[in-house]
Design an enzyme around this catalytic site. Structure first.
Site, PDB file in Angstrom:
ATOM      1  N   SER A  42      38.845  49.157  31.540  1.00  0.00           N
ATOM      2  CA  SER A  42      37.720  50.287  31.394  1.00  0.00           C
ATOM      3  C   SER A  42      37.663  51.203  32.454  1.00  0.00           C
ATOM      4  O   SER A  42      37.153  52.126  32.669  1.00  0.00           O
ATOM      5  CB  SER A  42      36.676  49.516  31.361  1.00  0.00           C
ATOM      6  OG  SER A  42      36.147  48.841  32.536  1.00  0.00           O
ATOM      7  N   LYS A  48      26.790  47.811  33.789  1.00  0.00           N
ATOM      8  CA  LYS A  48      27.681  48.808  34.482  1.00  0.00           C
ATOM      9  C   LYS A  48      26.478  49.942  34.844  1.00  0.00           C
ATOM     10  O   LYS A  48      26.610  50.422  36.078  1.00  0.00           O
ATOM     11  CB  LYS A  48      28.676  49.647  33.744  1.00  0.00           C
ATOM     12  CG  LYS A  48      29.977  48.433  33.633  1.00  0.00           C
ATOM     13  CD  LYS A  48      30.971  49.243  32.854  1.00  0.00           C
ATOM     14  CE  LYS A  48      32.166  48.216  32.845  1.00  0.00           C
ATOM     15  NZ  LYS A  48      33.323  48.717  31.750  1.00  0.00           N
TER      16      LYS A  48
END
Ligand code: ADP
Length: 755
Positions: free
Chosen positions: A662, A705
């Site tokens: 990611s 996140k």
């Protein structure tokens, strides 16, 4: 002359024989007169009068004369001679025969007969003495004047076949007949004795059994009274015996326990094995073996309890209530195995405890972190020195019931080595098909775990073996927003801390601003563990002041926070500082929840070498390679510099391992910024996997996140367009504070930030 058939009787000469008048009628004989002759014919088998045939009769009969007939019709006959019969004719009216007297052989003297008679009488008297009817029988026996009389009187009692009875009549020799009779009588006496002895013996055995059980009951009763008077004297063996009897153990376990208890008795206290046996008995008798009844769950009460003890966590709570509803409908005490996954301090374990409370069941927490050895779960065999039961059964024992709620903490931290695979043991524990017969090696007998409700927790599902994960239903605990943390602290953490420290609420107040400051500046976490610690520190500090008497009550405001907790610990400013070209903020997902990370890149004179540091995993290293290739193809001119320099990519903190795809977009942005010599505003952060053609692909852990980004003070976040649906899972407060920019292509990002 009257002819009377008889069956299964012995009638011998010289005796007086009685029969009832009705017998005459049965034989179609109208009347009988005194002095009339009678002939008795012996039937071979019992036969109705109308069906009698000549062959049915034995060839020897016996004659007599009617002596008297009394008022009741009893006919007395004096029996005279044996007769040989022939020419038997049976008609419906009468039975006629030709009969001639059959002489006997008088081969025994009178004296001898008298002797024998006396002997028989004595034996009979002696025999009769042992019985209640003996007194009554004695009169008869003394009246017997001949051996023949005895036989006639007793023949109904002798256990002789019809043929054997006839044989007595048939014998011509007087001596032989008497000897035969003697034998029959003595046999009868012995048989009766044996039968009597057997009956008595049987009776005695029964009596003994009853007696024994009565004595045992009395001993138990008395022992119990003694034990109650002197509990200090109760021996180990007796203590365990009592516990065993009360335990309700299954037969298999009881057998094993009895075996061990017997060994304990045999070995005695001084044996070195005694301790081991003692521990076993202590363990097995402390377990609860009784099945608990399933109690109806009051769902609204359960919901109340969950809400009372935990703020927020709506999704998890809803799923828990659903589970309780299903268990209620099925009348079962266990159901699907829930796995709570999230960062530390997000309430996973403590909500497990609330489930137990809501179900009114016992709660046990078993930590699986770092378990390598299968035996830690399933126990060591007792042959092993220092053998112990596994953590699971130890936990069940601690609960004191057979249906606790067991929280298996940190299932993701099980590891595997040469001493077996703990995960496979756990698999058996969690399998409803197998766990009703779970056998701990130490116990060596099965225990039914099917009523235990298991709840598991983990920080991440990555390291949980697939088969184990398949058994469970994952419920994410994404972490808390600042507002949630504020509420949790106010409603739960602060009151709990004050109570634990014995500080009254009016003596220590923490203002809302102070609390926000603690959350923002002193903690940087997904959960509330750090927050709890800071509140504890602050309360301790205040406690000292209160006890010293410096203040009567304390109010901690925003200013005082740094006085109490020291200088602020977190790094917001540095995050938002202007960065050099080549440095970009990314978002990561770790076991501790979401976090921000920096990708740092730099160039130095060289030959096109690439160095990657910061403990990056293989996937992340590949992302770096993709980023380099992509930047080279997008910006061929600017990227020429890469050929004549060495490129260093570093991701702090260097000691924390990182992996995953990611960071792709962050790497591309950092490299682009580097080769173009342009800085990227620190208010941006980004996450997304990147393909070689510059497409941005979806990632996991978006809520965590974004929460981390917001915590860290980031304002704008690029996310993959394909993750837009996940925004539903993100708290509104977080979305309100961030500008979230969904993107499909790398270029869209670069256009906005590398300018
Ligand atoms: P985890 O098992 O996820 O690491 P814990 O259950 O041990 O976290 O939680 C740590 C502490 O935080 C506990 O004291 C717990 O009561 C508290 N806590 C966590 N979440 C909440 C919440 N939503 N409401 C109230 N207290 C919470």
């Amino acid at each position: 002359m009257i002819t009377l058939p008889i069956y299964d009787m012995v009638i011998l000469p010289g005796v007086n024989f009685y029969f009832k008048k009705e017998i005459l009628q049965k034989m179609h004989i109208a009347t009988a007169n005194t002095e009339e002759d009678v002939m008795f014919l012996m039937l071979r088998t019992e036969q109705e009068r109308d069906k009698m045939k000549p062959d049915d009769f034995y060839p020897i009969g016996i004659t007599g004369k009617i002596e008297s007939i009394d008022d009741e019709g009893n006919i007395s006959v004096k029996v005279k001679d044996r007769v040989d019969i022939s020419d038997i004719e049976v008609t419906s009216e009468q039975i006629s025969v030709t009969a001639s007297t059959r002489p006997g052989k008088a081969d025994i003297s009178e004296d001898e007969v008298i002797d024998k008679l006396d002997q028989i009488r004595d034996r009979m008297l002696q025999f009769a003495q042992g019985f209640q009817w003996g007194v009554w029988a004695k009169g008869f026996i003394l009246h017997w004047k001949s051996i023949n009389e005895i036989v006639c009187a007793m023949s109904g009692y002798f256990n002789l076949a019809n043929d054997e009875k006839y044989a007595i009549l048939e014998v011509d020799s007087e001596r032989q007949r008497i000897e035969l009779i003697e034998k029959v009588i003595y046999e009868f006496i012995e048989m009766s004795k044996i039968r009597d002895e057997a009956v008595t013996a049987q009776k005695e055995t029964h009596e003994q059994v009853y007696r024994e059980s009565a004595i045992k009951k009395q001993i138990d009763f008395l022992q119990k009274q003694l034990d109650e008077m002197h509990p200090e004297n109760v021996s180990d063996v007796r203590k365990f015996e009592n516990r065993l009897n009360a335990s309700g153990m299954n037969p298999e376990a009881r057998k094993e326990a009895d075996k061990v208890l017997n060994r304990m008795k045999q070995e005695g206290k001084n044996s070195h094995e005694y301790g081991i046996l003692y521990d076993y008995m202590d363990f097995i008798t402390s377990l609860s073996w009784k099945k608990e009844d399933a109690v109806d769950v009051n769902l609204s009460e359960a919901e109340e309890i969950l809400n009372e003890q935990h703020y927020g966590l709506k999704k998890a709570k809803d799923r828990i209530i659903q589970q309780m509803a299903v268990m209620g409908l099925n009348k079962k005490q266990s159901g699907s195995i829930l796995l709570f996954v999230g960062a530390p301090g997000t309430g996973k374990t403590s909500i497990g405890q609330s489930i137990a409370k809501a179900l009114h069941r016992e709660y046990v927490r078993i930590s699986l972190g770092g378990i390598r050895d299968e035996a830690e779960i399933r126990g060591h065999r007792r042959t092993y020195v220092g053998a112990m039961p596994g953590r699971l059964m130890e936990g069940v024992k601690r609960s004191g019931t057979s249906n606790p709620v067991i929280v298996l903490d940190e299932v993701d931290k099980l590891s595997k080595d040469y001493s077996g695979d703990p995960a496979s043991a756990l698999l058996e524990v969690l399998d409803p098909e197998q766990n009703s017969n779970f056998t701990d090696h130490y116990m060596n007998v099965p225990y039914d775990l099917s009523d235990v409700l298991f709840v598991c927790t983990a920080n991440s599902i990555d390291t949980i073996p697939e088969p184990l994960l398949n058994r469970m239903e994952v419920i994410p605990f994404p972490g808390y927003t600042a507002i949630e943390k504020f509420q949790i602290a106010k409603k739960h953490l602060i009151p709990k801390t004050l109570m634990n420290m014995g500080i009254k609420a009016q003596h220590l107040k923490i203002t809302d601003d102070a609390l926000r400051k603690i959350i923002d500046d002193y903690t940087m976490e997904a959960g509330v563990r750090g927050l709890k610690k800071q509140i504890d520190n602050l309360s301790r500090y205040a406690a000292v002041k209160l006890v010293k008497g410096e203040h009567k009550s304390i109010t901690v405001n925003e200013k005082k926070v740094s006085e109490y907790l020291g200088r602020k610990a977190m790094r917001h400013e540095s995050i938002l500082e202007k960065k050099m070209p080549g440095v970009v903020t990314g978002l990561a997902w770790t076991r501790a929840g979401g976090d921000i990370l920096f990708i740092e890149t730099s160039l130095s004179k060289g030959t096109g070498k690439v160095v990657i540091t910061g403990q990056l995993g293989d996937v992340m290293k590949e992302s770096a390679q993709i980023a380099i290739s992509l930047v080279k193809s997008m910006f061929p001119k600017e990227a020429e510099i890469l050929a004549e320099s060495d490129l260093h990519i570093h991701v702090p903190s260097g000691a924390v391992p990182k992996d995953g795809p990611s960071a792709g977009i962050t790497l591309v942005t950092a490299l682009s910024s580097l080769v173009m010599g342009k800085t990227v505003s620190p208010e941006y952060a980004m996450t997304g996997e990147v393909s070689l053609r510059g497409k941005i692909m979806p990632i996991g852990g978006l809520p965590e996140k974004l929460m981390a980004a917001q915590r860290a003070g980031i304002r704008k976040v690029f996310i993959p367009f394909d993750n837009v649906d996940d925004l539903e899972e993100v708290a509104k407060e977080v979305k309100d504070k961030l500008e979230i920019i969904p993107v499909k292509e790398v270029r869209e990002v670069l256009k906005q930030v590398v300018k």
